[in-house]
Design an enzyme around this catalytic site. Structure first.
Site, mmCIF file in Angstrom:
data_model
loop_
_atom_site.group_PDB
_atom_site.id
_atom_site.type_symbol
_atom_site.label_atom_id
_atom_site.label_comp_id
_atom_site.label_asym_id
_atom_site.label_seq_id
_atom_site.Cartn_x
_atom_site.Cartn_y
_atom_site.Cartn_z
ATOM 1 N N TYR A 1 9.700 3.623 16.390
ATOM 2 C CA TYR A 1 8.264 3.432 16.187
ATOM 3 C C TYR A 1 7.571 3.180 17.526
ATOM 4 C CZ TYR A 1 3.930 1.814 14.015
ATOM 5 O OH TYR A 1 2.621 1.684 13.631
ATOM 6 N N ARG B 1 0.852 -1.208 0.000
ATOM 7 C CA ARG B 1 0.000 0.000 0.000
ATOM 8 C C ARG B 1 0.876 1.241 0.000
ATOM 9 N NH1 ARG B 1 2.670 2.096 3.165
ATOM 10 N NH2 ARG B 1 2.814 1.772 5.396
ATOM 11 N N GLU C 1 -0.801 9.775 8.778
ATOM 12 C CA GLU C 1 0.385 8.983 9.152
ATOM 13 C C GLU C 1 0.559 8.952 10.663
ATOM 14 O OE1 GLU C 1 1.714 6.596 7.223
ATOM 15 O OE2 GLU C 1 2.186 8.160 5.763
ATOM 16 N N HIS C 2 0.841 7.761 11.170
ATOM 17 C CA HIS C 2 1.017 7.537 12.613
ATOM 18 C C HIS C 2 -0.255 7.910 13.389
ATOM 19 C CE1 HIS C 2 5.216 6.261 12.689
ATOM 20 N NE2 HIS C 2 5.392 7.093 11.679
ATOM 21 N N ASP D 1 -2.046 -1.165 7.420
ATOM 22 C CA ASP D 1 -1.446 -1.908 6.304
ATOM 23 C C ASP D 1 -2.193 -3.210 6.017
ATOM 24 O OD1 ASP D 1 0.295 0.140 6.652
ATOM 25 O OD2 ASP D 1 1.988 -1.079 7.306
ATOM 26 N N GLY E 1 8.838 0.784 3.040
ATOM 27 C CA GLY E 1 7.754 1.642 3.531
ATOM 28 C C GLY E 1 6.461 1.485 2.747
ATOM 29 N N SER F 1 5.537 -4.090 2.856
ATOM 30 C CA SER F 1 5.922 -5.423 2.365
ATOM 31 C C SER F 1 5.588 -6.494 3.401
ATOM 32 C CB SER F 1 7.413 -5.463 2.026
ATOM 33 O OG SER F 1 8.185 -4.999 3.114
ATOM 34 N N ASP G 1 -3.022 5.580 12.981
ATOM 35 C CA ASP G 1 -3.833 4.347 13.117
ATOM 36 C C ASP G 1 -3.793 3.759 14.520
ATOM 37 O OD1 ASP G 1 -1.213 3.414 12.725
ATOM 38 O OD2 ASP G 1 -1.752 1.882 11.250
HETATM 39 C C1 GLA Z 1 3.730 1.453 9.569
HETATM 40 C C2 GLA Z 1 2.713 0.685 10.393
HETATM 41 C C3 GLA Z 1 1.312 1.277 10.229
HETATM 42 C C4 GLA Z 1 1.321 2.784 10.474
HETATM 43 C C5 GLA Z 1 2.434 3.460 9.683
HETATM 44 C C6 GLA Z 1 2.565 4.922 10.016
HETATM 45 O O1 GLA Z 1 3.467 1.283 8.213
HETATM 46 O O2 GLA Z 1 2.682 -0.674 10.003
HETATM 47 O O3 GLA Z 1 0.427 0.629 11.091
HETATM 48 O O4 GLA Z 1 1.412 3.070 11.834
HETATM 49 O O5 GLA Z 1 3.686 2.837 9.907
HETATM 50 O O6 GLA Z 1 1.424 5.616 9.637
#
Ligand code: GLA
Length: 393
Positions: A233, A36, A42-43, A183, A134, A137, A45
């Protein structure tokens, strides 16, 4: 030129050939799951917020068949110097994380979290999703494994949301990454020509058409990956949880900009306040962005993408010089609507929304001025995980 993305049929044939060469047998089941790109959100979820990804034509295919006995044999076409391409999994001791190559942990994790009984199997994994780039995968691999187990075993009664959650759990427990749900969700639920506005608290999706032929989504891979990713993370996730706790809220989803004043007034840690500021503003941008896309307001959406990047760089501190440079180089070109880092950060890819007649100019500008070696993908929103049919059967 951007990278040529092989079509599903060609990739399936390649995967079947690898299976035949490796196992000397015919595979019987065929599935795939996509990577995807996240357009905005971003960040958010893992904070119960909103995200807006789309599934990619970059996919992971698994072909194989059930195997008698308790051992599964898995072979990946992805070769690296330091890890074996084959894994033998003892289905009776699937939770043993101490053996096998690192990539096989994702397979183990999904089998261990599978809702139902997973039979032993032989399988080949073949993928066009750049590993660790990113573009999800690992989720593509998890979801493909889940789908494959569904195909070779008894049909599972689990809902799509529960399947996505099982794959997320696999990543938490077996890869040690406390990721959110975006994802895995989009890898299952992606749709052609549509972005997904996902409400990560309610676990619902609103499909947003992305069909204007003048508009292109360009992904640029920085081809750098800074080692910090894993630790950083989970630190971000903890900081967000701390902010929510101080505010006495279940998650930052419920927080507002007034809450930032409160955090300041109680002298909360400065980094914690910045993380909360990003999440609160990013949730607003994502909801606003969805409305703008629905109305065809691409200029407005592009502005939000740029704001999102600045917030990730300055408040969430997950960008890096390579991603900042790629965004800047894209934004220099006329016809570019917006550009931002996408995914967890610290390397990986940027996503750029632009008019189709600007694509060549952007790639050229980046190639000439970027300090590394970029890779480009022009991507249309694609279908989520599915089984493939062998037309000869
Ligand atoms: C990674 C995580 C997702 C999300 C993104 C940031 O891809 O797997 O769940 O938190 O980072 O948006």
């Amino acid at each position: 030129m951007s990278e040529k993305i092989p079509n599903v049929a060609a990739l399936l044939e390649e995967t079947k050939t690898i299976f035949r060469n490796h196992f000397n047998e015919e595979p019987l089941q065929f599935v795939y799951a996509p990577g995807r790109v996240n357009l905005i959100g971003e960040h958010t979820d893992y904070n119960g917020g909103f995200v807006m990804p789309m599934a990619l034509p970059l996919i992971t295919i698994i072909v194989g068949k059930k195997n008698n006995g308790s051992k599964s044999y898995v072979y990946t076409s992805a070769s690296t110097v330091d890890t074996s391409q084959e894994a033998i999994l003892d289905m009776e001791h699937i939770t043993d994380k101490s053996t096998g190559p690192k990539w096989s942990l994702y397979v183990r994790g999904v089998i261990a979290n599978y809702i139902g009984t997973a039979p032993a199997f032989k399988a080949v994994i073949h993928s066009t999703v750049p590993i660790g780039g990113g573009l999800a995968s690992s989720a593509a691999l998890e979801v493909a494994v889940y789908y494959f187990l569904d195909e070779i075993g008894e049909p599972s009664k689990a809902t799509v949301v529960n399947r996505a959650l099982a794959c997320q759990q696999a990543e938490h427990e077996y890869a040690g990454v406390p990721c959110g749900i975006m994802d895995q969700f989009v890898s299952f639920m992606g749709k052609t020509r549509q972005a997904l506005l996902i409400d990560c608290q309610k676990m619902t999706v609103d499909y947003i058409p992305l069909t204007d032929p003048r508009i292109v989504v360009l992904i640029t891979n920085s081809n750098v990956k800074h080692e910090l990713t894993g630790g950083e993370y989970s630190t971000r996730r903890k900081q967000c949880e701390e902010a929510a706790q101080l505010l006495k809220r279940v998650s930052l989803r419920e927080a507002t900009t007034h809450d930032l004043d409160y955090l300041k007034s109680i002298n909360a840690n400065e980094e914690v306040i910045k993380r909360a500021k990003h999440v609160i503003s990013e949730n607003r941008r994502t909801k606003e962005g969805a409305e703008m896309l629905k109305q065809g307001n691409y200029m407005g959406f592009g502005r939000l993408m740029a704001e999102s990047h600045n917030s990730l760089r300055d408040d969430y501190n997950v960008s890096c010089s390579e991603l900042d440079d790629l965004v800047e180089l894209a934004m220099e070109v006329e016809g570019v609507l917006g550009s931002r880092m996408t995914g967890a950060g610290f390397g990986g890819c940027t996503v750029t929304l632009l008019f189709s007649n600007a694509v060549e100019k952007v790639m050229d500008n980046i190639r000439r001025k970027y300090k590394g070696v970029p890779t480009f993908y022009i991507c249309e929103p694609s279908e989520g995980a599915a089984k493939l049919c062998d037309c000869r059967i």
